[in-house]
Design an enzyme around this catalytic site. Structure first.
Site, PDB file in Angstrom:
ATOM      1  N   GLY A 163      17.656  67.216  54.010  1.00 19.76           N
ATOM      2  CA  GLY A 163      16.782  66.331  54.787  1.00 19.76           C
ATOM      3  C   GLY A 163      16.980  64.856  54.504  1.00 19.76           C
ATOM      4  N   GLY A 173      21.813  65.711  49.816  1.00 21.12           N
ATOM      5  CA  GLY A 173      22.883  66.689  49.917  1.00 21.12           C
ATOM      6  C   GLY A 173      24.138  66.344  49.158  1.00 21.12           C
ATOM      7  CD  GLU A 181      28.274  69.452  58.210  1.00 20.62           C
ATOM      8  OE1 GLU A 181      27.184  69.013  58.614  1.00 20.62           O
ATOM      9  OE2 GLU A 181      28.650  70.623  58.365  1.00 20.62           O
ATOM     10  CD1 TRP A 228      14.312  75.520  62.517  1.00 20.27           C
ATOM     11  CD2 TRP A 228      13.801  73.704  63.723  1.00 20.27           C
ATOM     12  NE1 TRP A 228      13.409  74.769  61.800  1.00 20.27           N
ATOM     13  CE2 TRP A 228      13.073  73.641  62.519  1.00 20.27           C
ATOM     14  CE3 TRP A 228      13.632  72.660  64.646  1.00 20.27           C
ATOM     15  CZ2 TRP A 228      12.208  72.605  62.204  1.00 20.27           C
ATOM     16  CZ3 TRP A 228      12.778  71.617  64.332  1.00 20.27           C
ATOM     17  CH2 TRP A 228      12.087  71.599  63.128  1.00 20.27           C
ATOM     18  CG  ASN A 229      17.349  69.568  63.324  1.00 16.67           C
ATOM     19  OD1 ASN A 229      18.217  70.406  63.098  1.00 16.67           O
ATOM     20  ND2 ASN A 229      17.358  68.392  62.769  1.00 16.67           N
ATOM     21  CE  LYS A 240      17.662  58.223  46.127  1.00 20.37           C
ATOM     22  NZ  LYS A 240      17.029  56.936  46.468  1.00 20.37           N
ATOM     23  CB  CYS A 298      18.440  65.269  59.085  1.00 16.89           C
ATOM     24  SG  CYS A 298      19.944  65.172  60.045  1.00 16.89           S
ATOM     25  CB  THR A 318      16.559  76.228  52.448  1.00 13.87           C
ATOM     26  OG1 THR A 318      15.268  76.030  52.983  1.00 13.87           O
ATOM     27  CG2 THR A 318      17.061  77.607  52.808  1.00 13.87           C
ATOM     28  N   PRO A 351      22.953  80.919  63.245  1.00 16.71           N
ATOM     29  CG  PRO A 351      22.733  81.506  65.504  1.00 16.71           C
ATOM     30  CD  PRO A 351      23.358  81.943  64.208  1.00 16.71           C
ATOM     31  CD  GLU A 398      25.964  66.981  55.554  1.00 14.29           C
ATOM     32  OE1 GLU A 398      25.131  66.130  55.171  1.00 14.29           O
ATOM     33  OE2 GLU A 398      27.180  66.764  55.568  1.00 14.29           O
ATOM     34  CD  GLU A 419      13.465  65.863  56.530  1.00 12.20           C
ATOM     35  OE1 GLU A 419      13.592  66.883  55.839  1.00 12.20           O
ATOM     36  OE2 GLU A 419      14.333  65.458  57.316  1.00 12.20           O
TER      37      GLU A 419
HETATM   38  P1  NDP Z   1      15.607  75.705  56.729  1.00  9.21           P
HETATM   39  O1  NDP Z   1      16.209  75.342  55.428  1.00  9.21           O
HETATM   40  O2  NDP Z   1      14.339  76.424  56.750  1.00  9.21           O
HETATM   41  O3  NDP Z   1      16.622  76.622  57.569  1.00  9.21           O
HETATM   42  C1  NDP Z   1      17.930  76.232  57.836  1.00  9.21           C
HETATM   43  C2  NDP Z   1      18.783  77.458  58.022  1.00  9.21           C
HETATM   44  O4  NDP Z   1      18.862  78.156  56.782  1.00  9.21           O
HETATM   45  C3  NDP Z   1      18.242  78.459  59.035  1.00  9.21           C
HETATM   46  O5  NDP Z   1      19.323  79.049  59.710  1.00  9.21           O
HETATM   47  C4  NDP Z   1      17.547  79.469  58.139  1.00  9.21           C
HETATM   48  O6  NDP Z   1      17.404  80.739  58.729  1.00  9.21           O
HETATM   49  C5  NDP Z   1      18.510  79.512  56.976  1.00  9.21           C
HETATM   50  N1  NDP Z   1      17.976  80.030  55.722  1.00  9.21           N
HETATM   51  C6  NDP Z   1      16.681  80.082  55.319  1.00  9.21           C
HETATM   52  N2  NDP Z   1      16.608  80.647  54.083  1.00  9.21           N
HETATM   53  C7  NDP Z   1      17.873  80.957  53.718  1.00  9.21           C
HETATM   54  C8  NDP Z   1      18.442  81.573  52.565  1.00  9.21           C
HETATM   55  N3  NDP Z   1      17.704  81.993  51.541  1.00  9.21           N
HETATM   56  N4  NDP Z   1      19.784  81.732  52.513  1.00  9.21           N
HETATM   57  C9  NDP Z   1      20.549  81.320  53.533  1.00  9.21           C
HETATM   58  N5  NDP Z   1      20.062  80.764  54.670  1.00  9.21           N
HETATM   59  C10 NDP Z   1      18.748  80.563  54.750  1.00  9.21           C
HETATM   60  O7  NDP Z   1      15.561  74.353  57.525  1.00  9.21           O
HETATM   61  P2  NDP Z   1      15.006  74.134  58.983  1.00  9.21           P
HETATM   62  O8  NDP Z   1      15.588  75.126  59.916  1.00  9.21           O
HETATM   63  O9  NDP Z   1      13.538  74.027  58.853  1.00  9.21           O
HETATM   64  O10 NDP Z   1      15.675  72.739  59.389  1.00  9.21           O
HETATM   65  C11 NDP Z   1      15.071  71.541  59.189  1.00  9.21           C
HETATM   66  C12 NDP Z   1      15.686  70.834  57.993  1.00  9.21           C
HETATM   67  O11 NDP Z   1      17.076  70.604  58.197  1.00  9.21           O
HETATM   68  C13 NDP Z   1      15.082  69.468  57.783  1.00  9.21           C
HETATM   69  O12 NDP Z   1      14.782  69.270  56.424  1.00  9.21           O
HETATM   70  C14 NDP Z   1      16.199  68.523  58.209  1.00  9.21           C
HETATM   71  O13 NDP Z   1      16.164  67.265  57.656  1.00  9.21           O
HETATM   72  C15 NDP Z   1      17.407  69.286  57.812  1.00  9.21           C
HETATM   73  N6  NDP Z   1      18.552  68.807  58.530  1.00  9.21           N
HETATM   74  C16 NDP Z   1      19.520  68.134  57.844  1.00  9.21           C
HETATM   75  C17 NDP Z   1      20.589  67.593  58.480  1.00  9.21           C
HETATM   76  C18 NDP Z   1      21.656  66.902  57.721  1.00  9.21           C
HETATM   77  O14 NDP Z   1      22.773  66.930  58.162  1.00  9.21           O
HETATM   78  N7  NDP Z   1      21.394  66.302  56.579  1.00  9.21           N
HETATM   79  C19 NDP Z   1      20.744  67.707  59.925  1.00  9.21           C
HETATM   80  C20 NDP Z   1      19.685  68.432  60.558  1.00  9.21           C
HETATM   81  C21 NDP Z   1      18.636  68.967  59.861  1.00  9.21           C
HETATM   82  P3  NDP Z   1      16.034  81.121  59.497  1.00  9.21           P
HETATM   83  O15 NDP Z   1      15.951  80.230  60.674  1.00  9.21           O
HETATM   84  O16 NDP Z   1      16.250  82.530  59.849  1.00  9.21           O
HETATM   85  O17 NDP Z   1      14.919  80.888  58.521  1.00  9.21           O
END
Ligand code: NDP
Length: 470
Positions: A246, A447, A451, A145-146, A444, A278, A226, A170, A244, A374
């Site tokens: 945190g 991820g 991308e 969602w960020n 590490k 992130c 996750t 999403p 990808e 994080e």
């Molecule tokens: P989450 O892991 O909670 O959720 C990410 C997505 O995964 C959401 O669409 C969520 O759905 C979905 N999801 C949750 N559980 C499952 C499952 N069991 N199977 C499949 N999909 C699932 O992360 P956040 O949304 O809280 O995002 C923040 C995190 O993302 C931070 O740790 C941040 O660092 C990381 N991030 C990493 C980036 C990178 O490129 N390295 C870039 C941006 C963010 P739902 O919303 O319905 O729960």
């Protein structure tokens, strides 16, 4: 709003919906279908159905579909950015950058279409070797969602241009702008089923997508735990994976740095998107000899940030996106109150919405949570170090390895940072810039895979070797 499955706008099979809330006001701003496993199955089936025809479309034409959508997105960027502010909370300027950044990504991939080709070589013993690049098949993109729009672009662009079809999920708090963008893909003439957008909880709908036997690749962006779970769930069916996760990005500020610019850069890269990035700077290590001056500059710049609803004029930082994030942040601040010194922020607010003032803290214990994990919110720990050796040791001391930066005018120190900082991206005298030309991803615990970048289509294609003897 409805989901996009097989070119049609549909409700969840259960008929249930879920609300989307404005994080600045807690007002309901819309609702989307609460999809579940059946809807995941229908979307994968639609993507499978569309695959054969789409993979035969010449790559340049596939790229043209992306470029045409990008033009529509640019034309509607104001409306889309306002919707993104409403569901995500970020200031309008950041939302506009994100929507235009999405268009830019599609344009980048439209250009990359011309790089998709196989190879042939004559080999006396075997005749001729032909190496074809085949699309993987049905891909799944899971988005947090960020930065919901930008990250959706990182998944849609390469998957589609390489000839795959995609099911995109999403995050549940930010589905609206993505669905609106889905309408623009349809308007640009993308064939039905090539891009499907489904909404619903990760633990049911998302889980059904990542375990579906017909899905060949999962590109997941989200939280580390996750991601770990997604990797396990995808393993039995041998899917390709990009994770990808945190980051806990360190910034090292050397004593020869331009302190004014470094302070501005660090503050910008910490509080952008209310600290929910992130690759935000999550720890600043500053040489002791310049620490007082640097801390004073950082505190002064942080206090000038105006906090408010993303559509309000002059706002530099919006609210956190959701209640869970707010509660976690509140706990971190409460814990730090007894053990660290706040140079800026730290007061609670009774404002409606998930708001925090931006915070700068120093004198933290070395095992304080923001130095290990994080923290997805507006708090910047500043830590003094005696020299570059100590700074690099401490910078590398977490399990993350997404981004890192070094701020210096000394070429040798910059080179040392580039070599020794454990990160997928190292910035020198800047942080947070993520152009599509640069491969993006972590090492590490941050991820697996990358991308973007010129070679990303290799991650959305499979080589097939054909040996021809006449
Ligand atoms: P989450 O892991 O909670 O959720 C990410 C997505 O995964 C959401 O669409 C969520 O759905 C979905 N999801 C949750 N559980 C499952 C499952 N069991 N199977 C499949 N999909 C699932 O992360 P956040 O949304 O809280 O995002 C923040 C995190 O993302 C931070 O740790 C941040 O660092 C990381 N991030 C990493 C980036 C990178 O490129 N390295 C870039 C941006 C963010 P739902 O919303 O319905 O729960």
């Amino acid at each position: 709003m409805k989901m996009l499955i097989g070119g049609a706008w549909t409700d969840a099979s259960s008929g249930r919906t879920m609300k989307v809330v404005n994080p600045a006001t807690w007002d309901e701003i819309g609702s989307v279908p609460l999809g579940g496993p059946e809807d995941a199955g229908a979307a994968v089936e639609a993507a499978e159905h569309a695959l054969a025809a789409w993979s035969e479309v010449p790559a340049l034409e596939r790229g043209r579909a992306l470029a045409q959508t990008a033009a529509l997105v640019r034309g509607e960027s104001e409306r889309l950015a306002a919707l993104l502010v409403a569901e995500q909370g970020k200031p309008l300027r950041e939302a506009t950058d994100e929507v235009r950044g999405f268009a830019h990504i599609l344009e980048y991939y439209a250009g990359l279409a011309s790089s998709l080709h196989g190879e042939t070589m004559a080999a006396k013993a075997y005749g001729r070797i032909v190496i074809e690049k085949r699309p993987l098949g049905v891909c799944v993109g899971i988005v947090p969602w960020n930065m919901p729009v930008l990250i959706a672009g990182w998944k849609i662009g390469p998957a589609l241009v390489a000839g795959n079809t995609l099911v995109l999920k999403p995050a549940s708090t930010t589905p609206l702008t993505t669905l609106e963008i889905g309408k623009l893909f349809v308007r640009a003439g993308l064939p039905p089923g090539v891009l499907n957008i489904v909404t619903g909880p990760g633990e049911s709908l998302g889980e059904a997508l990542v375990t579906h036997a017909a899905v060949r690749k999962v590109s997941f962006t989200g939280e580390r735990e996750t991601g770990r779970h997604v990797a396990e769930a995808a393993a039995p069916t041998m899917k390709h994976l990009t994770l990808e996760l945190g980051g806990s990005d360190p910034a090292i500020i050397c004593d020869d740095a331009d302190l004014e610019k470094a302070a501005a850069g660090v503050v910008g890269a910490r509080f952008y998107n209310c600290g929910q990035v992130c690759t935000a700077i999550k720890r600043a290590y500053v040489f002791s000899s310049v620490a007082d001056r640097f801390k004073a500059l950082v505190a002064e710049k942080t206090e000038k940030i105006t906090v408010g609803g993303g559509m309000e004029a002059g706002v530099g930082m919006g609210p956190l996106n959701n209640a869970g994030g707010y509660e976690r942040m509140q706990q971190i601040v409460d814990d730090l109150r007894g053990e660290a010194r706040f140079l800026a922020g730290g007061e609670t607010t009774d404002k409606k919405g998930w708001f925090f003032a931006p915070m700068v803290v120093t004198d933290l214990p070395s095992d304080a949570l923001p130095l290990r994990e994080e923290v997805f919110g507006p708090i910047l720990p500043v830590i003094e170090v005696s020299d570059l050796d100590e700074a690099i040791d401490r910078a590398n001391s977490t399990q993350y390895g997404l981004g890192a930066s070094i701020w210096t005018r000394n070429l040798e120190r910059a080179g040392r940072g580039c070599r020794d900082l454990e990160a997928g991206i190292v910035w020198v005298n800047q942080h947070l810039k993520i152009p599509p030309e640069a491969p993006f991803g972590g090492t590490k615990g941050s991820g697996i895979g990358r991308e973007n970048g010129p070679k990303v289509l290799d991650r959305y294609t499979e080589e097939k070797s054909i040996l021809i003897r006449s």
